[in-house]
Motif scaffolding. Structure first.
Motif, PDB file in Angstrom:
ATOM      1  N   ASN A 291       6.054  28.494  20.470  1.00  0.00           N
ATOM      2  CA  ASN A 291       5.805  29.926  20.665  1.00  0.00           C
ATOM      3  C   ASN A 291       6.514  30.484  21.891  1.00  0.00           C
ATOM      4  N   ASP A 292       6.612  29.690  22.951  1.00  0.00           N
ATOM      5  CA  ASP A 292       7.190  30.196  24.194  1.00  0.00           C
ATOM      6  C   ASP A 292       8.669  29.858  24.346  1.00  0.00           C
ATOM      7  N   HIS A 293       9.290  29.302  23.295  1.00  0.00           N
ATOM      8  CA  HIS A 293      10.724  29.012  23.322  1.00  0.00           C
ATOM      9  C   HIS A 293      11.349  29.685  22.102  1.00  0.00           C
ATOM     10  N   HIS A 294      12.052  30.762  22.307  1.00  0.00           N
ATOM     11  CA  HIS A 294      12.621  31.522  21.196  1.00  0.00           C
ATOM     12  C   HIS A 294      13.676  30.687  20.472  1.00  0.00           C
ATOM     13  N   GLY A 295      13.453  30.537  19.171  1.00  0.00           N
ATOM     14  CA  GLY A 295      14.408  29.803  18.355  1.00  0.00           C
ATOM     15  C   GLY A 295      14.323  28.308  18.500  1.00  0.00           C
ATOM     16  N   LYS A 296      13.357  27.802  19.243  1.00  0.00           N
ATOM     17  CA  LYS A 296      13.216  26.367  19.443  1.00  0.00           C
ATOM     18  C   LYS A 296      12.060  25.834  18.592  1.00  0.00           C
ATOM     19  N   ALA A 297      12.180  24.566  18.205  1.00  0.00           N
ATOM     20  CA  ALA A 297      11.136  23.921  17.419  1.00  0.00           C
ATOM     21  C   ALA A 297      11.210  22.414  17.643  1.00  0.00           C
ATOM     22  N   VAL A 298      10.168  21.716  17.210  1.00  0.00           N
ATOM     23  CA  VAL A 298      10.187  20.253  17.246  1.00  0.00           C
ATOM     24  C   VAL A 298      10.033  19.750  15.821  1.00  0.00           C
ATOM     25  N   THR A 299      10.669  18.635  15.558  1.00  0.00           N
ATOM     26  CA  THR A 299      10.534  17.984  14.254  1.00  0.00           C
ATOM     27  C   THR A 299       9.386  16.987  14.338  1.00  0.00           C
ATOM     28  N   VAL A 300       8.449  17.082  13.415  1.00  0.00           N
ATOM     29  CA  VAL A 300       7.265  16.224  13.419  1.00  0.00           C
ATOM     30  C   VAL A 300       7.204  15.468  12.097  1.00  0.00           C
ATOM     31  N   SER A 301       6.939  14.171  12.200  1.00  0.00           N
ATOM     32  CA  SER A 301       6.775  13.342  11.010  1.00  0.00           C
ATOM     33  C   SER A 301       5.466  12.555  11.141  1.00  0.00           C
ATOM     34  N   VAL A 302       4.669  12.579  10.058  1.00  0.00           N
ATOM     35  CA  VAL A 302       3.365  11.906  10.037  1.00  0.00           C
ATOM     36  C   VAL A 302       3.315  10.980   8.838  1.00  0.00           C
ATOM     37  N   VAL A 303       2.903   9.737   9.072  1.00  0.00           N
ATOM     38  CA  VAL A 303       2.743   8.757   7.994  1.00  0.00           C
ATOM     39  C   VAL A 303       1.256   8.417   7.896  1.00  0.00           C
ATOM     40  N   SER A 304       0.696   8.565   6.700  1.00  0.00           N
ATOM     41  CA  SER A 304      -0.719   8.250   6.493  1.00  0.00           C
ATOM     42  C   SER A 304      -0.908   7.643   5.109  1.00  0.00           C
ATOM     43  N   ARG A 305      -1.977   6.911   4.980  1.00  0.00           N
ATOM     44  CA  ARG A 305      -2.243   6.201   3.724  1.00  0.00           C
ATOM     45  C   ARG A 305      -2.716   7.173   2.646  1.00  0.00           C
ATOM     46  N   ASN A 306      -2.197   7.005   1.443  1.00  0.00           N
ATOM     47  CA  ASN A 306      -2.667   7.786   0.301  1.00  0.00           C
ATOM     48  C   ASN A 306      -4.050   7.289  -0.105  1.00  0.00           C
ATOM     49  N   MET A 307      -4.988   8.216  -0.228  1.00  0.00           N
ATOM     50  CA  MET A 307      -6.369   7.837  -0.525  1.00  0.00           C
ATOM     51  C   MET A 307      -6.803   8.391  -1.872  1.00  0.00           C
ATOM     52  N   PRO A 308      -7.613   7.616  -2.642  1.00  0.00           N
ATOM     53  CA  PRO A 308      -8.162   8.148  -3.895  1.00  0.00           C
ATOM     54  C   PRO A 308      -9.240   9.182  -3.604  1.00  0.00           C
TER      55      PRO A 308
ATOM     56  N   ILE B 123       0.848  -1.195   0.000  1.00  0.00           N
ATOM     57  CA  ILE B 123       0.000   0.000   0.000  1.00  0.00           C
ATOM     58  C   ILE B 123       0.880   1.241   0.000  1.00  0.00           C
ATOM     59  N   GLU B 124       0.389   2.249  -0.679  1.00  0.00           N
ATOM     60  CA  GLU B 124       1.133   3.498  -0.820  1.00  0.00           C
ATOM     61  C   GLU B 124       0.813   4.430   0.349  1.00  0.00           C
ATOM     62  N   TYR B 125       1.872   4.917   1.008  1.00  0.00           N
ATOM     63  CA  TYR B 125       1.728   5.830   2.140  1.00  0.00           C
ATOM     64  C   TYR B 125       2.463   7.131   1.867  1.00  0.00           C
ATOM     65  N   GLN B 126       1.943   8.197   2.466  1.00  0.00           N
ATOM     66  CA  GLN B 126       2.565   9.515   2.366  1.00  0.00           C
ATOM     67  C   GLN B 126       3.286   9.821   3.675  1.00  0.00           C
ATOM     68  N   VAL B 127       4.531  10.246   3.586  1.00  0.00           N
ATOM     69  CA  VAL B 127       5.319  10.611   4.760  1.00  0.00           C
ATOM     70  C   VAL B 127       5.558  12.122   4.715  1.00  0.00           C
ATOM     71  N   VAL B 128       5.048  12.828   5.704  1.00  0.00           N
ATOM     72  CA  VAL B 128       5.157  14.285   5.767  1.00  0.00           C
ATOM     73  C   VAL B 128       6.014  14.648   6.977  1.00  0.00           C
ATOM     74  N   THR B 129       7.042  15.447   6.769  1.00  0.00           N
ATOM     75  CA  THR B 129       7.955  15.826   7.847  1.00  0.00           C
ATOM     76  C   THR B 129       8.226  17.327   7.769  1.00  0.00           C
ATOM     77  N   GLY B 130       8.288  17.969   8.938  1.00  0.00           N
ATOM     78  CA  GLY B 130       8.573  19.391   8.978  1.00  0.00           C
ATOM     79  C   GLY B 130       8.828  19.877  10.394  1.00  0.00           C
ATOM     80  N   LEU B 131       9.157  21.155  10.492  1.00  0.00           N
ATOM     81  CA  LEU B 131       9.410  21.793  11.789  1.00  0.00           C
ATOM     82  C   LEU B 131       8.148  22.492  12.275  1.00  0.00           C
ATOM     83  N   VAL B 132       7.919  22.424  13.578  1.00  0.00           N
ATOM     84  CA  VAL B 132       6.835  23.169  14.216  1.00  0.00           C
ATOM     85  C   VAL B 132       7.461  24.011  15.323  1.00  0.00           C
TER      86      VAL B 132
END
Length: 626
Positions: free
Chosen positions: A236-253, A224-233
């Protein structure tokens, strides 16, 4: 002239009937009239509707369809173990948003909802990835509703369409695999033809740093084909700080074909993994992106494997059952309160909804598969021995801020944050560290002003607040002992306490306020204790496994006076039972009122019968002038 003769003859016959032995007594006449009244009462409305009423309006097919879907949840909703809400909410419904969460991520259940991950105490950091897959409702009339089942941690969503099909959804944030969001979709086509429906697939909205790629993963015998999305979030209360988030979900027609007169099913998994806060420039340098992405893909592969090859039950049913068992275990500890009809009163619906929302913000570490045995042992130790000092304040049932509305995600997050802060600052920080099992213990302790203090558990609620019935279920006194405490208001409006052990590993004892009486041994049979008032005010109940400790307590509790708490005022009890101060009058009052009404109608009937049936000569004699 014949009419007059017939009328005169009729009157003579009536007088003869009245004057002869066939004369009806007033008692018989009363019962005849009563029988006619009863017949008219039961049959009259039907007869009038048959002659004069308008034809019944057929029920809206969409509402009928929705009613069938919601039927299994009506009884749990009345028992406050579930919440039903139409979209938009009906006036009589509790307007509380449907929500799933497991302490790692959370999600409001609606088409355009985005993920939320942990920041600080609660799940308030938005990730603008929208994982919910829905059947589109743009091109057809439809009805939609949700039912949140608190005991299982599952949100059920329903859609009924004019085109002849309806959709059942299930959503839950898995408790034993905290990275996994589960969606189950079941569409029933009632027509004998194929139907193509439009789907709303997972999507990204306002996430500029997100990048995506396609991965092919094996699910059973299928690739099955899945989409992997990754980015920085960014935080707000930490200057210059972020978390890396990755989400895997199924590609749907975009479209989905429904079989004729049958059920089409779809089971969807999504996985979410995010890093600890990092500086933005470390995102690529330390390969945080690649590590987070790899962890999310591995979590999906593991979830797919378990969903197909579960050890005890096959497929998604076993996968779901593991999740439900954790929520059942959490709700074993709980609180019940008698329903009040007083305006703006706190009842079981608001309490259970709030407990569910707060529990959804915290992980169940001891049930998670990725937690090692040493960490689980630490958690059990926290639950058993680290409750000292919790809860060190007034009981929380009167704290209005903690029971605010939760009609939006912001309001729900605010309520959950208030609870976490309150419990943490009132000595329950160790229980919160233990996860959801410790959190629900802390909440129930706070409802009754219970506090663990130096070898005993004490109940510090003021007797004046015991004007409703309470039941505190399975308070954890060590790993092997559970205590049940209930409050009952008797007919004399005085409250009494009942204490029983759900289970125990040793002997336990209890005493009431002041501990002047001998300790009472506890067992699975309920023991009764009076509610006493002391001067100065002290706890109303003490429980411990150390008999010597409880025998010495009355020497350490320095009070001037100990008396039985006075009965609650009648108008206070009436307000909660009936919604106003005038209700709850003695039964003799209502019996007297009914008796007066009956006597009045008997007297009225007697006058009417006498006027119409008495001979004309007597009437003339009665009213002639002297």
């Amino acid at each position: 002239m014949k009419f007059k003769v017939d009328t005169a003859d009729f009157m003579r016959r009536m007088r003869r009937l009245h004057d002869t032995n066939y004369n009806l007594s007033y008692r018989r006449l009363f019962f005849i009239l009563l029988g006619i009244a009863v017949i008219l009462l039961y049959l009259g409305p039907t007869i009038f509707r048959w002659f004069f009423g308008a034809p019944e309006v057929p029920k809206d097919p969409l509402l009928h369809c929705m009613d069938d879907r919601l039927t299994p949840f009506y009884v749990p909703s009345m028992e406050f173990n579930a919440n039903i809400r139409h979209n938009p909410a009906f006036p009589h419904e509790r307007n509380i948003i449907p929500y799933v969460g497991n302490g790692y991520f959370g999600l409001e259940i609606q088409e355009d909802a985005h993920l939320n991950i942990k920041t600080g105490r609660t799940l308030t950091l938005p990730v603008y990835f929208h994982p919910i897959v829905s059947v589109s409702s743009k091109n057809a009339g439809n009805q939609e509703a949700t039912a949140v089942d608190y005991s299982s941690g599952i949100v059920h969503r329903f859609q009924c369409f004019e085109d002849g099909y309806f959709v059942n959804y299930k959503y839950y944030a898995h408790r034993t695999m905290p990275n996994v969001l589960v969606q189950e979709i079941q569409v029933t086509n009632t027509k004998n033809q194929l139907i193509d429906v439009e789907l709303i697939p997972p999507r990204i909205s306002d996430w500029p740093t997100a990048v995506s790629q396609i991965k092919h993963l094996q699910h059973g015998s299928n690739i099955i084909e899945y989409q992997v999305v990754t980015g920085l979030v960014e935080l707000n209360d930490h200057h210059g700080k972020a978390v890396t988030v990755s989400v895997v979900s199924r590609n749907m027609p975009r479209t989905w074909t429904l079989i004729k007169r049958g059920v089409t099913k779809l089971e969807l998994l999504s996985t979410i993994v995010y890093s600890e806060p990092i500086s933005v420039d470390m995102y690529l340098k330390a390969q945080v992106k690649d590590k987070t992405e790899k962890a999310a893909i591995e979590a999906m592969e593991k979830a797919l494997q378990q969903a197909v090859h579960d050890d005890s039950e096959a497929g998604y049913y076993g996968f779901q059952r593991k999740h439900v068992r954790v929520w059942n275990s959490l709700w074993a500890t709980g609180f019940e309160i008698s329903t009040s009809k007083a305006e703006n009163s706190l009842n079981g619906d608001r309490i259970n909804a709030t407990m569910y929302a707060v529990l959804s913000q915290v992980r169940s570490y001891e049930f998670e598969e990725s937690v090692n045995p040493q960490r689980k042992s630490e958690i059990f130790n926290l639950l058993a021995t680290e409750a000292e000092g919790c809860f060190d304040s007034h009981h929380t049932l009167q704290a209005e801020t903690l029971w605010s509305e939760m009609s939006t995600l912001e309001e729900l997050n605010s309520v959950a944050g208030s609870w976490m802060l309150t419990l943490e600052k009132q000595g329950c920080h160790n229980l919160i560290r233990a996860g959801a099992s410790g959190l629900i213990q802390a909440m129930v302790l706070s409802f009754g002003g219970f506090r663990f203090s130096n070898q005993h558990l004490e109940m510090n609620i003021h007797p004046k607040y015991l004007h409703r019935e309470y039941n505190f279920r399975r308070l954890n006194y060590g790993n092997m002992t559970h205590v049940n405490v209930s409050v009952s208001v008797k007919d004399d409006n005085k409250a009494v306490l009942y204490v029983a052990l759900d289970r125990s590993d040793r002997n336990y004892y209890a005493c009431d306020a002041g501990c002047l009486d001998d300790p009472v041994p506890l067992s699975q049979t309920r023991r009764r204790f009076p509610v006493k008032l002391t001067e100065p005010l002290t706890a109303i109940l003490y429980i411990t496994a150390d008999r010597q400790h409880i025998e010495e307590l009355h020497h350490a509790i320095h009070v001037k006076e100990v008396v039985e708490a006075p009965a609650h005022e009648h108008h206070v009890i009436a307000l909660h039972k009936h919604g106003h101060h005038l209700a709850g009058l003695p039964k003799i009052f209502w019996i007297s009122v009914c008796a007066l009404i009956v006597v009045f109608h008997i007297f009225l009937c007697k006058l009417i019968v006498k006027e119409y049936c008495e001979p004309p000569d007597k009437m003339r004699y009665r009213y002639r002038k002297p």
